[in-house]
Design a protein around this motif. Structure first.
Motif, PDB file in Angstrom:
ATOM      1  N   GLY B 262       0.830  -1.209   0.000  1.00 53.18           N
ATOM      2  CA  GLY B 262       0.000   0.000   0.000  1.00 53.18           C
ATOM      3  C   GLY B 262       0.861   1.255   0.000  1.00 53.18           C
ATOM      4  N   GLU B 263       1.825   1.321   0.910  1.00 48.92           N
ATOM      5  CA  GLU B 263       2.670   2.511   1.007  1.00 48.92           C
ATOM      6  C   GLU B 263       3.563   2.639  -0.227  1.00 48.92           C
ATOM      7  OE1 GLU B 263       2.284   4.666   3.479  1.00 48.92           O
ATOM      8  OE2 GLU B 263       3.842   6.040   2.777  1.00 48.92           O
ATOM      9  N   ALA B 264       4.102   1.512  -0.694  1.00 45.82           N
ATOM     10  CA  ALA B 264       5.004   1.557  -1.851  1.00 45.82           C
ATOM     11  C   ALA B 264       4.248   1.951  -3.119  1.00 45.82           C
ATOM     12  CB  ALA B 264       5.689   0.210  -2.036  1.00 45.82           C
ATOM     13  N   ALA B 265       3.026   1.479  -3.264  1.00 44.10           N
ATOM     14  CA  ALA B 265       2.245   1.803  -4.462  1.00 44.10           C
ATOM     15  C   ALA B 265       2.020   3.304  -4.545  1.00 44.10           C
ATOM     16  CB  ALA B 265       0.905   1.063  -4.443  1.00 44.10           C
ATOM     17  N   ARG B 266       1.872   3.915  -3.368  1.00 42.37           N
ATOM     18  CA  ARG B 266       1.650   5.339  -3.315  1.00 42.37           C
ATOM     19  C   ARG B 266       2.941   6.115  -3.615  1.00 42.37           C
ATOM     20  NH1 ARG B 266       0.661   9.832  -0.373  1.00 42.37           N
ATOM     21  NH2 ARG B 266       2.116   9.474   1.322  1.00 42.37           N
ATOM     22  N   ARG B 267       4.051   5.679  -3.040  1.00 43.64           N
ATOM     23  CA  ARG B 267       5.305   6.454  -3.089  1.00 43.64           C
ATOM     24  C   ARG B 267       6.181   6.100  -4.286  1.00 43.64           C
ATOM     25  NH1 ARG B 267       5.155   8.889   1.882  1.00 43.64           N
ATOM     26  NH2 ARG B 267       6.977  10.095   1.311  1.00 43.64           N
ATOM     27  N   VAL B 268       6.242   4.827  -4.652  1.00 45.72           N
ATOM     28  CA  VAL B 268       7.093   4.418  -5.786  1.00 45.72           C
ATOM     29  C   VAL B 268       6.290   3.466  -6.667  1.00 45.72           C
ATOM     30  CG1 VAL B 268       9.406   4.767  -4.835  1.00 45.72           C
ATOM     31  CG2 VAL B 268       8.148   2.721  -4.183  1.00 45.72           C
ATOM     32  N   PRO B 269       5.259   4.012  -7.351  1.00 43.03           N
ATOM     33  CA  PRO B 269       4.315   3.143  -8.067  1.00 43.03           C
ATOM     34  C   PRO B 269       5.005   2.237  -9.074  1.00 43.03           C
ATOM     35  CG  PRO B 269       3.921   5.498  -8.525  1.00 43.03           C
ATOM     36  CD  PRO B 269       4.909   5.421  -7.430  1.00 43.03           C
TER      37      PRO B 269
END
Lengths: 451, 451
Positions: B262-269
């Motif tokens: 979830g966090e990675a998809a937002r920050r480094v899609p």
């Protein structure tokens, strides 16, 4: 240095100590690169045949064997692998192997670990880092490089948080020519005796020269007079001449050493001295010889040594003369840490800890940290929304100078403040613009008053 | 890479290649430090007892013996020394030994060589550099670090001149819980079969699961359905739930992996994906597992792997949980150089060659070079007053962009000019003020069109 290495002779540093070592390594690298030296690394292993190329290995070498290998007794010993014990032998091999790809004269620096299985003692480890610079030519190499390397090393050492130093320089041609001029032809033998001067004193050395080398009392006296000459300028030339010895090789050596000392006296006064008692190394170098002591720490031994080889490496008839020096980085760092000559201003690279007001704000806090990092400011985000006191303590324990607070207004807008936890001062700040004072940006390594 | 290593499995780089490696190392260091990771190094050797602590060593380890030592057959095997084969085992020992001096959670990076006596092949060397980051806690370690480490690594890899990459993430709890939920309790056995998916295909794996683990066709089908899930966002959660398996551990694993993705998809899609086919590593990690492939270079294998350990290290009852990743620097550099994905703009750090009009002007030329260096401009002085053409050729062969000319007027005054040897443009210059364009100051490492 309160801690003892868990394996004798294999020092390891705590993070704050490592920052001091990194500072030393970065400073050396920067100086070498400013002078146009290229970085190379060679593998940690050489074949035993390669290590033996220069004759007997007088170092304690670590051989390698694969734990799970079926023994292959057929492999000749010289093809077996061992860890390198210096960076000169590997560099010589590298030059020969890559001669077709290198531009000569080739200037390289090389900073790597080396291993020697010697008994560990003060200033002597089994695993340690050396920082070498060499210039190697194809066929010939102008003498000027002997001058330049002394200057580069003086500049590099001056930039380190270490006590004052003296680079002592001698010249093989000068010594050999002088001994020959007074009728002593066993140069290696004379050098072995002269090398004991500091340990046993001049009377004992005179005795050795006479008993072991058959020198006359006059010859012994002359050899000792030469070894007594030590000058910060080129006045050593007149002092040697005053001894009345005539020899062609001696003249060549005098002229070379004069160039080194003359230029160094002008550019780095007092740092590079002619010291005609230097004997160690003269038996394998062919011209200039350098060694270096820290003033007040002479017992530590040389922290930087080297010299000129007519043939650092050879490929058939093709010779590669070289001149270079090797800094004992670990020896220096052990001394710096052991006597607290320099310290790092904090334990961690982090300049700012971004705190959490609540557990849901972690991602927002990462946004703040990302803004800071984009301007080169090292930032960490707290992992949990503990009480602010606890979060500040996290920073304090590590020496992180700043903590960042973000609060959400009733309208959803964010307000930022940054606190200097040393002064307690807390001010509003914009994550896209705020920067810490330059001295807080990175951990600073500075000399203490003890140097 | 036209050259072959003279010792198979021990790569060495030419100066211009080394600049690419240095660029990779510097970039990683900078990224890690911006995120607050402290540098440490551990010794190259461990006792065999230490290396065996985690059970059998499945790596080919190089043992050490002193060539000149009298054999000491009394020394127990476990006290003998061997070269470390990764940086995790040494780090675990370092944490235990220095626990009293470290601030936990302790964030460290460690960039060092490691050695494995395996058969060298594409992407696999016997001596290679790893770059590790880990966070280790004392007793507990918030899960958030599992999220953070994926982000740090994504940022570090994005800064390198390498092809696009995918960090594939899975979770031991998710996998074990799911298998348990469908009635398969031999987690290690299932993982071994699933690990063969890419090599032998789903039909063969279904067969293995049934024959070797006694799974029913339904169980095998469910296990393969799980392994088929791969998403760039958190939609994997719904896909797993749709398989209708209920288990507490599965839920815990789903929640953890959801946080990471979830966090990675937002920050480094697109960079960090949930991939439930990942099985390697799940048998020794206890939660999150990461591995990384270069897009279009999947055959190279993982270039960055790691995961979470509930007990990275232990000291009596005291446990140190950790999460970390290890980048295969040498594997990356071999690929970059082998396929010319990036190149350095010149061979040497030197930006300016200061030429000599005559042999006596060497010292004056050093003054010019010193002025330039004081402003961070790497400069060399010609060693001999050869014809200017020859001196320019010296610069040209090395890619040195500028040559400096100093001429002495009749009145003794000095006139300076600097020439860009690429354009041929020559202009008057003041050694105390002139600077090269920013892109010529240091060798630039840039990605070629081949990425």
């Amino acid at each position: 240095m309160a801690r003892k290495a868990s394996l004798s002779g294999f020092p390891e540093w705590l993070p704050q100590e490592r920052l001091v070592e990194l500072h030393v390594l970065d400073t050396l690298r920067r100086t070498f690169e400013l002078h146009g030296f290229s970085s190379i690394e060679t593998r940690a292993v050489e074949t035993i045949g390669q290590l033996l190329r220069k004759g007997e290995i007088d170092k304690e070498v670590y051989g390698l064997h694969r734990l799970q290998a079926e023994e292959d007794p057929g492999a000749p010993d010289q093809d077996k692998l061992a860890l390198h014990f210096d960076l000169t032998v590997p560099f010589a091999r590298y030059v020969v192997e890559n001669a077709g790809y290198l531009a000569f004269p080739f200037r390289r620096y090389q900073i790597q670990k080396v291993w020697r299985g010697e008994r560990p003692q003060e200033g002597r480890a089994r695993e340690f880092t050396q920082a070498d610079i060499d210039v190697v030519g194809d066929g010939e190499l102008p003498f000027r490089y002997d001058v330049e390397l002394a200057l580069v090393i003086a500049e590099a050492l001056s930039a380190l948080p270490i006590p004052d130093f003296r680079i002592r320089v001698n010249n093989r041609k000068l010594a050999e020519g002088f001994y020959r001029g007074i009728g002593l032809t066993d140069t290696a033998g004379v050098l072995r005796s002269i090398d004991k001067l500091e340990k046993v004193g001049p009377d004992k050395v005179a005795e050795l020269l006479q008993e072991e080398l058959g020198a006359t009392p006059e010859q012994a006296k002359a050899a000792l007079q030469l070894a007594g000459i030590r000058t910060e300028d080129t006045s050593f030339v007149a002092q040697v001449r005053a001894l009345g010895v005539e020899d062609e090789l001696l003249e060549a050596g005098l002229a070379e050493l004069e160039q080194v000392i003359g230029e160094a006296a002008r550019r780095v006064p007092g740092k590079v001295i002619a010291d005609l008692s230097i004997a160690r190394g003269l038996d394998y170098y062919t011209g200039t010889v350098y060694e270096t002591v820290l003033v007040g720490h002479e017992h530590l031994g040389s922290i930087c040594s080297g010299g000129r080889y007519d043939a650092l490496a050879a490929k058939g008839n093709r010779k590669f003369p070289g001149v270079g020096l090797s800094i004992g980085v670990t020896r220096l760092v052990m001394r710096i840490l052991g006597q607290e000559l320099a310290t790092a201003s904090r334990q961690v690279p982090t300049a700012v800890l971004v705190t959490l007001a609540n557990d849901e704000s972690w991602s927002e806090a990462q946004d703040v940290a990302t803004e800071l990092r984009s301007r080169g400011i090292s930032a960490e985000v707290a992992a949990k929304a503990e009480k602010f006191g606890k979060q500040i303590k996290y920073a304090d324990r590590r020496g992180i100078p700043f903590v960042w607070f973000t609060t959400e207004g009733a309208d959803g807008s964010l307000a930022h403040e940054v606190k200097d936890i040393r002064s307690g001062e807390q001010v509003p700040a914009d994550p896209r613009a705020w920067t810490p004072p330059a001295e807080d940006l990175l951990p600073q390594v500075t000399a203490t008053g003890r140097i």
